[in-house]
Design a protein around this motif. Sequence first.
Motif, PDB file in Angstrom:
ATOM      1  N   LEU A 168       4.690   8.491   0.837  1.00 18.07           N
ATOM      2  CA  LEU A 168       4.941   9.590  -0.093  1.00 18.07           C
ATOM      3  C   LEU A 168       4.762  10.896   0.660  1.00 18.07           C
ATOM      4  O   LEU A 168       3.660  11.200   1.151  1.00 18.07           O
ATOM      5  CB  LEU A 168       3.954   9.502  -1.265  1.00 18.07           C
ATOM      6  CG  LEU A 168       4.182  10.401  -2.472  1.00 18.07           C
ATOM      7  CD1 LEU A 168       5.520  10.088  -3.143  1.00 18.07           C
ATOM      8  CD2 LEU A 168       3.041  10.212  -3.470  1.00 18.07           C
ATOM      9  N   GLY A 169       5.824  11.679   0.788  1.00 17.12           N
ATOM     10  CA  GLY A 169       5.758  12.925   1.540  1.00 17.12           C
ATOM     11  C   GLY A 169       5.434  14.111   0.645  1.00 17.12           C
ATOM     12  O   GLY A 169       5.714  14.104  -0.552  1.00 17.12           O
TER      13      GLY A 169
ATOM     14  N   ASP B 277      -6.647  19.591  -7.959  1.00 17.38           N
ATOM     15  CA  ASP B 277      -5.718  19.137  -9.000  1.00 17.38           C
ATOM     16  C   ASP B 277      -4.471  18.499  -8.394  1.00 17.38           C
ATOM     17  O   ASP B 277      -3.964  17.489  -8.905  1.00 17.38           O
ATOM     18  CB  ASP B 277      -5.331  20.300  -9.914  1.00 17.38           C
ATOM     19  CG  ASP B 277      -6.450  20.657 -10.884  1.00 17.38           C
ATOM     20  OD1 ASP B 277      -7.313  19.792 -11.118  1.00 17.38           O
ATOM     21  OD2 ASP B 277      -6.458  21.794 -11.380  1.00 17.38           O
ATOM     22  N   THR B 278      -3.964  19.096  -7.319  1.00 19.14           N
ATOM     23  CA  THR B 278      -2.788  18.519  -6.660  1.00 19.14           C
ATOM     24  C   THR B 278      -3.084  17.107  -6.185  1.00 19.14           C
ATOM     25  O   THR B 278      -2.315  16.164  -6.442  1.00 19.14           O
ATOM     26  CB  THR B 278      -2.376  19.391  -5.456  1.00 19.14           C
ATOM     27  OG1 THR B 278      -2.015  20.686  -5.930  1.00 19.14           O
ATOM     28  CG2 THR B 278      -1.198  18.781  -4.713  1.00 19.14           C
ATOM     29  N   ALA B 279      -4.213  16.955  -5.495  1.00 14.08           N
ATOM     30  CA  ALA B 279      -4.557  15.639  -4.933  1.00 14.08           C
ATOM     31  C   ALA B 279      -4.825  14.621  -6.043  1.00 14.08           C
ATOM     32  O   ALA B 279      -4.394  13.461  -5.946  1.00 14.08           O
ATOM     33  CB  ALA B 279      -5.774  15.774  -4.026  1.00 14.08           C
TER      34      ALA B 279
ATOM     35  N   LYS C 214       0.849  -1.201   0.000  1.00  8.01           N
ATOM     36  CA  LYS C 214       0.000   0.000   0.000  1.00  8.01           C
ATOM     37  C   LYS C 214       0.887   1.255   0.000  1.00  8.01           C
ATOM     38  O   LYS C 214       1.985   1.253   0.576  1.00  8.01           O
ATOM     39  CB  LYS C 214      -0.895   0.026   1.239  1.00  8.01           C
ATOM     40  CG  LYS C 214      -1.825  -1.177   1.386  1.00  8.01           C
ATOM     41  CD  LYS C 214      -3.034  -1.048   0.491  1.00  8.01           C
ATOM     42  CE  LYS C 214      -4.024  -2.170   0.792  1.00  8.01           C
ATOM     43  NZ  LYS C 214      -5.233  -2.080  -0.066  1.00  8.01           N
ATOM     44  N   THR C 215       0.377   2.301  -0.635  1.00  7.90           N
ATOM     45  CA  THR C 215       1.106   3.576  -0.667  1.00  7.90           C
ATOM     46  C   THR C 215       0.252   4.664  -0.029  1.00  7.90           C
ATOM     47  O   THR C 215      -0.928   4.812  -0.369  1.00  7.90           O
ATOM     48  CB  THR C 215       1.457   3.981  -2.105  1.00  7.90           C
ATOM     49  OG1 THR C 215       2.224   2.929  -2.699  1.00  7.90           O
ATOM     50  CG2 THR C 215       2.258   5.266  -2.133  1.00  7.90           C
ATOM     51  N   ILE C 216       0.840   5.399   0.893  1.00  7.29           N
ATOM     52  CA  ILE C 216       0.127   6.452   1.617  1.00  7.29           C
ATOM     53  C   ILE C 216       0.802   7.790   1.358  1.00  7.29           C
ATOM     54  O   ILE C 216       2.019   7.921   1.529  1.00  7.29           O
ATOM     55  CB  ILE C 216       0.102   6.155   3.131  1.00  7.29           C
ATOM     56  CG1 ILE C 216      -0.526   4.782   3.391  1.00  7.29           C
ATOM     57  CG2 ILE C 216      -0.660   7.254   3.879  1.00  7.29           C
ATOM     58  CD1 ILE C 216      -0.372   4.304   4.823  1.00  7.29           C
ATOM     59  N   ALA C 217       0.010   8.769   0.930  1.00  5.35           N
ATOM     60  CA  ALA C 217       0.529  10.118   0.689  1.00  5.35           C
ATOM     61  C   ALA C 217       0.206  11.006   1.881  1.00  5.35           C
ATOM     62  O   ALA C 217      -0.955  11.099   2.297  1.00  5.35           O
ATOM     63  CB  ALA C 217      -0.091  10.700  -0.580  1.00  5.35           C
TER      64      ALA C 217
ATOM     65  N   MET D 209      -0.840   8.553  -9.315  1.00  2.69           N
ATOM     66  CA  MET D 209       0.359   7.719  -9.134  1.00  2.69           C
ATOM     67  C   MET D 209       0.035   6.418  -8.402  1.00  2.69           C
ATOM     68  O   MET D 209       0.926   5.708  -7.965  1.00  2.69           O
ATOM     69  CB  MET D 209       1.431   8.510  -8.359  1.00  2.69           C
ATOM     70  CG  MET D 209       1.847   9.799  -9.042  1.00  2.69           C
ATOM     71  SD  MET D 209       3.043  10.727  -8.045  1.00  2.69           S
ATOM     72  CE  MET D 209       2.958  12.349  -8.832  1.00  2.69           C
ATOM     73  N   LYS D 210      -1.287   6.129  -8.250  1.00  6.80           N
ATOM     74  CA  LYS D 210      -1.763   4.864  -7.667  1.00  6.80           C
ATOM     75  C   LYS D 210      -1.459   4.744  -6.176  1.00  6.80           C
ATOM     76  O   LYS D 210      -0.849   3.782  -5.712  1.00  6.80           O
ATOM     77  CB  LYS D 210      -1.185   3.670  -8.422  1.00  6.80           C
ATOM     78  CG  LYS D 210      -1.546   3.639  -9.906  1.00  6.80           C
ATOM     79  CD  LYS D 210      -3.045   3.573 -10.121  1.00  6.80           C
ATOM     80  CE  LYS D 210      -3.415   3.549 -11.599  1.00  6.80           C
ATOM     81  NZ  LYS D 210      -4.879   3.607 -11.835  1.00  6.80           N
TER      82      LYS D 210
END
Length: 306
Positions: free
Chosen positions: A75-76, A92-94, A46-49, A100-101
Amino acid sequence: MPLKSKHLLGLDGMPKEDIQLILDTAVSFREVLERPIKKVPPLQGKTIANLFFESSTRTRLSFELAERRLSADVLGFQAAGSSVSKGETLKDTARNIEAMKIDMVVMRHAASGAPHYLSTVIESAVINAGDGGHEHPTQALLDMYTLREKFERLQGLHVCIVGDITHSRVARSNIYGLKTMGAKVSVCGPATLIPRDVERLGVDVYNHIDDVLPKVDALNILRIQLERDAGRLFPSIREYHNYYGITRQRLDKTGRDVVIMHPGPINRDVEISADVADSENSVILQQVLNGVAVRMAVLYLLGTRN
């Protein structure tokens, strides 16, 4: 049993069963933090921003550590120097980051309601890490976890939140969560720092700390938010400390073993004296440690929901 909501946006209206589930789940992660190897695999892959549009030290680090302890990829993001500073919208940023999944977003923002808005424009689960003066749900959850760890219950506890209630998202989330879990909640501070009609939230209001101190099991002491101009709402820091500062002398007068909490960072010798902050009454550092366990629980429950 999964959480009822896909997101964690606030504790206002959160069912008691969901709060209970998060606190119970955090117990096992608290045990993980005592092991020699403090890492477990539930969020592997899993990827967390972490979208922090507002400065933060302990909340950002606590979330990052919780994510890495669960084996997630992290992801920072910080607004300074990003495309936001060039005029790009939050939406748009989000959405570009989501392309990027990623799987989850942890968000802090100076605008109340920003995480709620984000949850309507992206598919990923959103966790509110503090929005304006609105809510800070994971701080309240870790506060409740710490109280439950200390007293082995929340039902019937009397907790007083002291200080700058008006500007505090921590206060709001604590009031919502503690009331849902059956605690009695009071607030105390100068009238200028207490919102009008706060009684509608089901709390008692005190303007003199010595009136409420002998009645409580725990004090949750808030930082005076000088960066939000709170200092203009009372005559002086010295006077605030004299009337509302929690000192050893003041605690000893109660004859009670009152638990001292603070979400940090502390203004020593303003809202709390240094000797009390470092005393046996204080659970401030336990709050910090428990924050990692509670955030692991939230990330785990939302990240494995499907």
